[in-house]
Design an enzyme around this catalytic site. Sequence first.
Site, PDB file in Angstrom:
ATOM      1  N   ALA A   1      -5.831  -4.073   0.495  1.00  0.00           N
ATOM      2  CA  ALA A   1      -5.247  -5.041  -0.448  1.00  0.00           C
ATOM      3  C   ALA A   1      -4.585  -4.281  -1.588  1.00  0.00           C
ATOM      4  O   ALA A   1      -5.040  -4.311  -2.723  1.00  0.00           O
ATOM      5  CB  ALA A   1      -6.318  -5.985  -0.963  1.00  0.00           C
TER       6      ALA A   1
ATOM      7  N   HIS B   1       6.836   1.413  -6.667  1.00  0.00           N
ATOM      8  CA  HIS B   1       6.146   0.278  -6.030  1.00  0.00           C
ATOM      9  C   HIS B   1       4.758   0.166  -6.643  1.00  0.00           C
ATOM     10  O   HIS B   1       3.840   0.878  -6.260  1.00  0.00           O
ATOM     11  CB  HIS B   1       6.066   0.496  -4.521  1.00  0.00           C
TER      12      HIS B   1
ATOM     13  N   HIS C   1       1.925  -2.833  -8.610  1.00  0.00           N
ATOM     14  CA  HIS C   1       1.620  -4.229  -8.929  1.00  0.00           C
ATOM     15  C   HIS C   1       0.777  -4.404 -10.184  1.00  0.00           C
ATOM     16  O   HIS C   1       0.808  -5.480 -10.791  1.00  0.00           O
ATOM     17  CB  HIS C   1       0.887  -4.885  -7.757  1.00  0.00           C
TER      18      HIS C   1
ATOM     19  N   ASP D   1       1.352   1.584  -5.021  1.00  0.00           N
ATOM     20  CA  ASP D   1       1.105   0.205  -4.586  1.00  0.00           C
ATOM     21  C   ASP D   1      -0.136  -0.325  -5.309  1.00  0.00           C
ATOM     22  O   ASP D   1      -0.899  -1.130  -4.770  1.00  0.00           O
ATOM     23  CB  ASP D   1       0.930   0.130  -3.067  1.00  0.00           C
TER      24      ASP D   1
ATOM     25  N   ASP E   1      -2.797   7.988  -0.871  1.00  0.00           N
ATOM     26  CA  ASP E   1      -4.136   8.081  -1.462  1.00  0.00           C
ATOM     27  C   ASP E   1      -5.140   8.735  -0.523  1.00  0.00           C
ATOM     28  O   ASP E   1      -6.306   8.895  -0.861  1.00  0.00           O
ATOM     29  CB  ASP E   1      -4.634   6.700  -1.893  1.00  0.00           C
TER      30      ASP E   1
ATOM     31  N   ILE F   1      -6.254   7.447   2.124  1.00  0.00           N
ATOM     32  CA  ILE F   1      -7.004   6.394   2.799  1.00  0.00           C
ATOM     33  C   ILE F   1      -6.060   5.473   3.572  1.00  0.00           C
ATOM     34  O   ILE F   1      -6.243   5.259   4.770  1.00  0.00           O
ATOM     35  CB  ILE F   1      -7.847   5.587   1.788  1.00  0.00           C
ATOM     36  N   HIS F   2      -5.071   4.916   2.900  1.00  0.00           N
ATOM     37  CA  HIS F   2      -4.066   4.136   3.625  1.00  0.00           C
ATOM     38  C   HIS F   2      -3.465   4.974   4.748  1.00  0.00           C
ATOM     39  O   HIS F   2      -3.272   4.487   5.865  1.00  0.00           O
ATOM     40  CB  HIS F   2      -2.959   3.680   2.682  1.00  0.00           C
TER      41      HIS F   2
END
Length: 399
Positions: A319, A61, A63, A280, A254, A256-257
């Site tokens: 984001a 996953h 981007h 991500d 990470d 943080i997420h």
Amino acid sequence: MKKIKIVNGQVITPYRIVKNATVLIKDKKIEAISEGDIEVAGYEVIDVKGNYVSPGFIDIHIHGGGGHDFMDGTGEAYLKIAEIHAKYGTTAMAPTTLTCSKEDLLTAIALYKSATVKNTRGAQFIGMHLEGPYFALNQSGAQDPRYIRNPDVEEYKEIIAYGQDVIKRWSVAPELPGAVEMGKYLKANGIIAAIAHTDAIYEEVAEAVENGYNLATHLYSAMSGVTRRNTYRYAGVIESAYLIDSMDVEIIADGIHLPPPLLKLVYKIKGPDRIALITDAMRAAGMPEGESILGNKETGLKVIVENGVAIMADRSSFAGSVATTDRLVRTMVQMADIPLVEAVRMMSKTPATIMGIEATKGSLTVGKDADVLIFDENINIKTTMINGEVVYTSAEFSN
């Protein structure tokens, strides 16, 4: 026929570390692994000097990175993203789209097809992941709400026909009208149906799983937990992923997420064979912090990168991320106290199994592709090798 002999390494297998080990590579494949030396002639010798030798990391996953996004509409973006992430240990990846128009999806698929044959210096492409546009508007997160819509039978069938053998996964909100039927169609066409950006409750998730959905996209992010409707409480997608043993999950590790306590919780309940670590990552991965864009560089959403994470300009949500795969493994080991062997497994063998490529990738096993990493005790990548070819070596290691 290139032949390589890696010596003096701590070789990470799916279940243990073999110290002072040797790895032989021949004709792009793992030929042998053994403790101690293997006497052979005619091999290029790489002395890793006690560093770890690991299977390549597989990101299912992703981007973007290095200032590029797969939605930029250029073949160059595909190649540059693959190259930048190879420096951080990614040897295989599933280029991921964002919620967009049908025309933009078809363009992304066409670019994937053309870029794949040109990709010789970066992480290999293992199939596309379509993220959206069939999502719950309430859980849009950083997905552009202008393009969010319910499943359209004619639309997704046309897209799948155009992307035959290219589309390997599609993330959908399963509670939407037509989503269950779409899950059946995806499964019938050999495409992984994943649950994402959703307000589903347990009963809807259970029905979805019965009809083809078997993966939770970025667990905890843009999905329902326990909800209350009038007097009654309902389990959400998060609880469903825990309760349904057959469901795989992916997490943005990470730190943080998902903070360390949640990383530990996911690991404790699902275990390393059901968890894939994912970046991500958006275009700002591998770039300096500051303003950036999520999605197409001309029409995407403005975001801010600070403190190691990307957030929406209005600071309403994350984001995507700016993580790289080495950071994910480092976070799991150093912040979540996960054994290195299992952290690597969640970054290699498990994602390979989820994507159905475990026969050729995901572990240092005789006969598999020679996707090999050399890194130190802090998971700093020294060398990345894809199909037996060195595509990256750090300056200090090459000296």
